[in-house]
Design a protein around this motif. Structure first.
Motif, PDB file in Angstrom:
ATOM      1  N   SER A 144      38.305  46.861 -28.369  1.00  0.00           N
ATOM      2  CA  SER A 144      38.009  47.808 -27.296  1.00  0.00           C
ATOM      3  C   SER A 144      36.503  47.951 -27.122  1.00  0.00           C
ATOM      4  O   SER A 144      35.755  47.996 -28.102  1.00  0.00           O
ATOM      5  N   ILE A 145      36.075  48.027 -25.866  1.00  0.00           N
ATOM      6  CA  ILE A 145      34.657  48.182 -25.540  1.00  0.00           C
ATOM      7  C   ILE A 145      34.499  49.443 -24.701  1.00  0.00           C
ATOM      8  O   ILE A 145      35.194  49.620 -23.711  1.00  0.00           O
ATOM      9  N   VAL A 146      33.614  50.301 -25.111  1.00  0.00           N
ATOM     10  CA  VAL A 146      33.358  51.542 -24.364  1.00  0.00           C
ATOM     11  C   VAL A 146      31.902  51.530 -23.904  1.00  0.00           C
ATOM     12  O   VAL A 146      31.004  51.830 -24.677  1.00  0.00           O
ATOM     13  N   PRO A 147      31.637  51.159 -22.639  1.00  0.00           N
ATOM     14  CA  PRO A 147      30.259  51.170 -22.157  1.00  0.00           C
ATOM     15  C   PRO A 147      29.788  52.586 -21.856  1.00  0.00           C
ATOM     16  O   PRO A 147      30.428  53.326 -21.132  1.00  0.00           O
ATOM     17  N   ILE A 148      28.677  52.966 -22.444  1.00  0.00           N
ATOM     18  CA  ILE A 148      28.096  54.288 -22.231  1.00  0.00           C
ATOM     19  C   ILE A 148      26.643  54.065 -21.844  1.00  0.00           C
ATOM     20  O   ILE A 148      25.884  53.489 -22.616  1.00  0.00           O
ATOM     21  N   GLY A 149      26.240  54.472 -20.646  1.00  0.00           N
ATOM     22  CA  GLY A 149      24.894  54.132 -20.200  1.00  0.00           C
ATOM     23  C   GLY A 149      24.180  55.236 -19.469  1.00  0.00           C
ATOM     24  O   GLY A 149      24.784  56.193 -18.999  1.00  0.00           O
ATOM     25  N   ALA A 150      22.867  55.095 -19.370  1.00  0.00           N
ATOM     26  CA  ALA A 150      22.026  55.999 -18.597  1.00  0.00           C
ATOM     27  C   ALA A 150      21.531  55.243 -17.376  1.00  0.00           C
ATOM     28  O   ALA A 150      21.286  54.037 -17.432  1.00  0.00           O
ATOM     29  N   ILE A 151      21.359  55.945 -16.257  1.00  0.00           N
ATOM     30  CA  ILE A 151      20.975  55.328 -14.996  1.00  0.00           C
ATOM     31  C   ILE A 151      19.535  55.700 -14.642  1.00  0.00           C
ATOM     32  O   ILE A 151      19.138  56.849 -14.762  1.00  0.00           O
ATOM     33  N   ALA A 152      18.760  54.715 -14.206  1.00  0.00           N
ATOM     34  CA  ALA A 152      17.402  54.947 -13.707  1.00  0.00           C
ATOM     35  C   ALA A 152      17.312  54.398 -12.294  1.00  0.00           C
ATOM     36  O   ALA A 152      17.848  53.320 -12.003  1.00  0.00           O
ATOM     37  N   THR A 153      16.659  55.130 -11.396  1.00  0.00           N
ATOM     38  CA  THR A 153      16.513  54.704  -9.998  1.00  0.00           C
ATOM     39  C   THR A 153      15.035  54.587  -9.657  1.00  0.00           C
ATOM     40  O   THR A 153      14.209  55.359 -10.158  1.00  0.00           O
ATOM     41  N   GLU A 154      14.720  53.631  -8.803  1.00  0.00           N
ATOM     42  CA  GLU A 154      13.345  53.486  -8.333  1.00  0.00           C
ATOM     43  C   GLU A 154      13.341  52.668  -7.046  1.00  0.00           C
ATOM     44  O   GLU A 154      14.287  51.931  -6.753  1.00  0.00           O
ATOM     45  N   PHE A 155      12.261  52.822  -6.287  1.00  0.00           N
ATOM     46  CA  PHE A 155      12.096  52.072  -5.051  1.00  0.00           C
ATOM     47  C   PHE A 155      11.071  50.961  -5.263  1.00  0.00           C
ATOM     48  O   PHE A 155      10.132  51.092  -6.052  1.00  0.00           O
ATOM     49  N   ALA A 156      11.253  49.886  -4.524  1.00  0.00           N
ATOM     50  CA  ALA A 156      10.275  48.802  -4.492  1.00  0.00           C
ATOM     51  C   ALA A 156      10.073  48.430  -3.030  1.00  0.00           C
ATOM     52  O   ALA A 156      10.995  48.545  -2.218  1.00  0.00           O
ATOM     53  N   THR A 157       8.878  48.017  -2.691  1.00  0.00           N
ATOM     54  CA  THR A 157       8.579  47.648  -1.308  1.00  0.00           C
ATOM     55  C   THR A 157       7.936  46.276  -1.277  1.00  0.00           C
ATOM     56  O   THR A 157       7.263  45.862  -2.225  1.00  0.00           O
ATOM     57  N   GLU A 158       8.149  45.582  -0.162  1.00  0.00           N
ATOM     58  CA  GLU A 158       7.626  44.218  -0.034  1.00  0.00           C
ATOM     59  C   GLU A 158       7.187  43.981   1.402  1.00  0.00           C
ATOM     60  O   GLU A 158       7.875  44.359   2.356  1.00  0.00           O
ATOM     61  N   PHE A 159       6.026  43.352   1.561  1.00  0.00           N
ATOM     62  CA  PHE A 159       5.539  42.920   2.858  1.00  0.00           C
ATOM     63  C   PHE A 159       5.652  41.402   2.930  1.00  0.00           C
ATOM     64  O   PHE A 159       5.177  40.703   2.034  1.00  0.00           O
ATOM     65  N   GLU A 160       6.260  40.929   4.008  1.00  0.00           N
ATOM     66  CA  GLU A 160       6.505  39.494   4.131  1.00  0.00           C
ATOM     67  C   GLU A 160       6.051  39.011   5.505  1.00  0.00           C
ATOM     68  O   GLU A 160       6.488  39.526   6.537  1.00  0.00           O
ATOM     69  N   ALA A 161       5.167  38.026   5.513  1.00  0.00           N
ATOM     70  CA  ALA A 161       4.707  37.458   6.782  1.00  0.00           C
ATOM     71  C   ALA A 161       5.878  36.745   7.450  1.00  0.00           C
ATOM     72  O   ALA A 161       6.556  35.929   6.834  1.00  0.00           O
ATOM     73  N   CYS A 162       6.111  37.062   8.737  1.00  0.00           N
ATOM     74  CA  CYS A 162       7.260  36.468   9.425  1.00  0.00           C
ATOM     75  C   CYS A 162       6.875  35.891  10.780  1.00  0.00           C
ATOM     76  O   CYS A 162       7.733  35.652  11.614  1.00  0.00           O
ATOM     77  N   GLY A 163       5.619  35.691  11.005  1.00  0.00           N
ATOM     78  CA  GLY A 163       5.189  35.120  12.270  1.00  0.00           C
ATOM     79  C   GLY A 163       3.743  35.470  12.548  1.00  0.00           C
ATOM     80  O   GLY A 163       3.078  36.146  11.751  1.00  0.00           O
ATOM     81  N   ILE A 164       3.250  34.990  13.681  1.00  0.00           N
ATOM     82  CA  ILE A 164       1.865  35.277  14.042  1.00  0.00           C
ATOM     83  C   ILE A 164       1.712  36.765  14.355  1.00  0.00           C
ATOM     84  O   ILE A 164       2.402  37.318  15.212  1.00  0.00           O
TER      85      ILE A 164
END
Length: 225
Positions: A144-164
């Motif tokens: 038997s496996i009992v997963p017990i976990g803590a959750i962390a949330t965060e944001f990430a941002t990205e700039f990507e060239a997509c044209g002239i």
């Protein structure tokens, strides 16, 4: 030596032989047990880790989908500031809205993780013995496996060239879970993460020189000039 003495001596000899046999059997059983335990534990942990990681990934992606099911607009999370020439000068994050979204995702992930039922992994006894010839044979040993976990949330941002003269700005929400795998022979921790694109927009003009409003580290802010 009388018949009674002979019988008595014979009985003692039988008891000694029986005791030696039992001791030998006990030593053999102990040796087999130690061999099984040495080979069984890493195998079970390997299977348990893979199964728990798959389960946790489903939980995290399900939580992200639940948190964003009502839709997230780019304008809800980011505000574009223009200069006097009509060029993009600054992007500012709506921290309150981003925190609400992160909280919803984290709560959904915790709820889904808590609802996960104990998982059962079956390991063939032959594999636990470490013998290649019998790796897939023998009775299955359930764990038997009992997963017990803590959750962390965060944001990430990205700039990507997509044209002239155009840049695509992407905002990602990340969930990370630390899963504790508990089995009868021990415990182990593994980390699982999920990443979802929650908003994006095309910025016409140069990449803004400023970005404020949310705590993003340098490694999370990828600017493409």
């Amino acid at each position: 030596m009388t018949d009674a003495e002979i019988k008595k001596y014979s009985a003692k000899a039988k008891r000694r032989r029986f005791g030696r046999r039992m001791l030998l059997i006990l030593l053999l059983v102990t040796a087999v047990f130690l061999l099984v335990d040495r080979n069984f534990k890493p195998l079970v942990f390997s299977l348990a880790e893979a199964r728990s990681a798959a389960m946790a990934s489903q939980v995290l992606y399900g939580a992200l989908a639940e948190a964003t099911e009502d839709g997230v607009a780019y304008g809800d999370l980011m505000t574009v500031h223009m200069d006097d020439r009509g060029q993009v000068a600054l992007l500012s994050a709506n921290t309150m809205q981003m925190n609400r979204l992160a909280d919803r995702a984290g709560e959904a992930a915790l709820r889904r993780l808590a609802a996960m039922t104990s998982e059962r992994v079956t390991v063939p006894l032959g594999a636990a013995l470490g013998m290649t010839l019998f790796a897939g044979s023998g009775p299955g040993v359930p764990v038997s496996i009992v997963p017990i976990g803590a959750i962390a949330t965060e944001f990430a941002t990205e700039f990507e060239a997509c044209g002239i003269n155009q840049t695509r700005h992407k905002v990602y929400l990340q969930l990370k879970a630390s899963i504790r795998i508990v089995i009868p022979t021990g415990a182990k921790t593994t980390n699982v993460s999920a990443n979802m694109l929650v908003a994006e927009s095309i910025i016409v003009g140069g990449v803004p020189e400023g970005f404020v409003g949310y705590d993003l580290g340098e490694e999370e802010l990828n600017l493409v000039q």
